[in-house]
Design a protein around this motif. Sequence first.
Motif, PDB file in Angstrom:
ATOM      1  N   SER A  29     -59.322 -20.324 -69.774  1.00 33.84           N
ATOM      2  CA  SER A  29     -60.029 -19.439 -68.858  1.00 33.84           C
ATOM      3  C   SER A  29     -59.252 -19.206 -67.571  1.00 33.84           C
ATOM      4  CB  SER A  29     -61.416 -19.698 -68.780  1.00 33.84           C
ATOM      5  OG  SER A  29     -61.670 -21.163 -68.329  1.00 33.84           O
ATOM      6  N   LYS A  30     -59.058 -20.146 -66.828  1.00 31.58           N
ATOM      7  CA  LYS A  30     -58.499 -20.301 -65.646  1.00 31.58           C
ATOM      8  C   LYS A  30     -57.276 -19.148 -65.524  1.00 31.58           C
ATOM      9  CE  LYS A  30     -56.400 -22.835 -62.000  1.00 31.58           C
ATOM     10  NZ  LYS A  30     -56.064 -24.249 -61.584  1.00 31.58           N
ATOM     11  N   GLU A  80     -65.946  -7.677 -72.713  1.00 37.11           N
ATOM     12  CA  GLU A  80     -65.647  -8.961 -73.052  1.00 37.11           C
ATOM     13  C   GLU A  80     -64.993  -9.059 -74.456  1.00 37.11           C
ATOM     14  OE1 GLU A  80     -69.150 -11.286 -72.927  1.00 37.11           O
ATOM     15  OE2 GLU A  80     -69.449 -11.206 -70.830  1.00 37.11           O
ATOM     16  N   THR A 136     -64.692 -17.820 -73.716  1.00 34.56           N
ATOM     17  CA  THR A 136     -63.668 -18.128 -72.783  1.00 34.56           C
ATOM     18  C   THR A 136     -63.510 -16.960 -71.790  1.00 34.56           C
ATOM     19  OG1 THR A 136     -62.422 -19.227 -74.444  1.00 34.56           O
ATOM     20  CG2 THR A 136     -61.298 -18.916 -72.657  1.00 34.56           C
ATOM     21  N   VAL A 137     -63.537 -15.987 -72.347  1.00 37.25           N
ATOM     22  CA  VAL A 137     -63.511 -14.654 -71.347  1.00 37.25           C
ATOM     23  C   VAL A 137     -64.526 -14.546 -70.402  1.00 37.25           C
ATOM     24  CG1 VAL A 137     -63.945 -12.051 -71.325  1.00 37.25           C
ATOM     25  CG2 VAL A 137     -62.328 -13.262 -73.128  1.00 37.25           C
ATOM     26  N   ARG A 138     -66.005 -14.965 -70.774  1.00 36.80           N
ATOM     27  CA  ARG A 138     -66.944 -15.083 -70.047  1.00 36.80           C
ATOM     28  C   ARG A 138     -66.962 -16.138 -68.961  1.00 36.80           C
ATOM     29  NH1 ARG A 138     -70.477 -15.603 -73.754  1.00 36.80           N
ATOM     30  NH2 ARG A 138     -70.716 -13.717 -74.418  1.00 36.80           N
ATOM     31  N   GLU A 139     -66.225 -17.317 -69.314  1.00 36.79           N
ATOM     32  CA  GLU A 139     -65.890 -18.178 -68.210  1.00 36.79           C
ATOM     33  C   GLU A 139     -64.822 -17.673 -67.304  1.00 36.79           C
ATOM     34  OE1 GLU A 139     -65.790 -21.639 -65.976  1.00 36.79           O
ATOM     35  OE2 GLU A 139     -67.204 -20.844 -67.695  1.00 36.79           O
ATOM     36  N   ALA A 140     -63.804 -17.046 -67.601  1.00 35.04           N
ATOM     37  CA  ALA A 140     -62.931 -16.356 -66.724  1.00 35.04           C
ATOM     38  C   ALA A 140     -63.529 -15.346 -65.875  1.00 35.04           C
ATOM     39  CB  ALA A 140     -61.807 -15.555 -67.730  1.00 35.04           C
TER      40      ALA A 140
END
Length: 244
Positions: free
Chosen positions: A12-13, A37, A50-54
Amino acid sequence: MQEQAIIKSSISKQIAEQLRAAIVSGRFKSGERLPTEDELATRYGVSRATVREALKRLAAQNLVRSKRGPAGGNFVNQPTHAELAESLSGAATLLVGLGALDIDEIIEARRLLQGSCLKLASTSATLTQIKEVESALLQQKNLSLSDKAFCDADVAFHRALVDASGNGMVRFVMYTIIEALVPITNMVVAYVKDRREIIAFHEALLSALKQRDQHMLATVLDNLLDYLHERFSVAKAQHEQKSR
């Protein structure tokens, strides 16, 4: 020598860094809607979580804002000068607190840069901007303010002066310096408790700004910074004595 395992950055980072680079480079414009997303998840071969976390990482940097509804989604945000400077000022404040930046360096930087701001403000400040400086000073004169609220009002006053310069880059740099001085101002106010002197300097700055007097603005700023430098020494001694 035994080698230690290398810890890789989270996925995600890495996605956040790529999207950030695209925003900074101009591939995504301010106000533009980002891919959904689902689209981003497909593009990067990861889950929506994972996209949401990014995207949360980007939102924390004020680079992305979300909007709900049929026309919603994630949009490129245009941070204000204050928001952009906040991340830098946090680091500067930490350095001050750890003693990595001493009072002499900070005062010198503020004398040079804020002096330039006031010179610009003397010729370019609008009546509305001068009113904002006046309003900030009026707030600081409130006798019922706590020490913290007084220091917040002090920051607002100097930010209003910087805004009056009309130079975006100078404003950005000065916001960082003003915020870096907060721990010092807090100590002066908490231990010396002489608000009247600070307010008097601010009144003189406002008066000189209204008169568009560059020389007087520079003189008052020098006197204010000399006063803060001297009172900081007194406050620091009192703080150390109390700690003992």
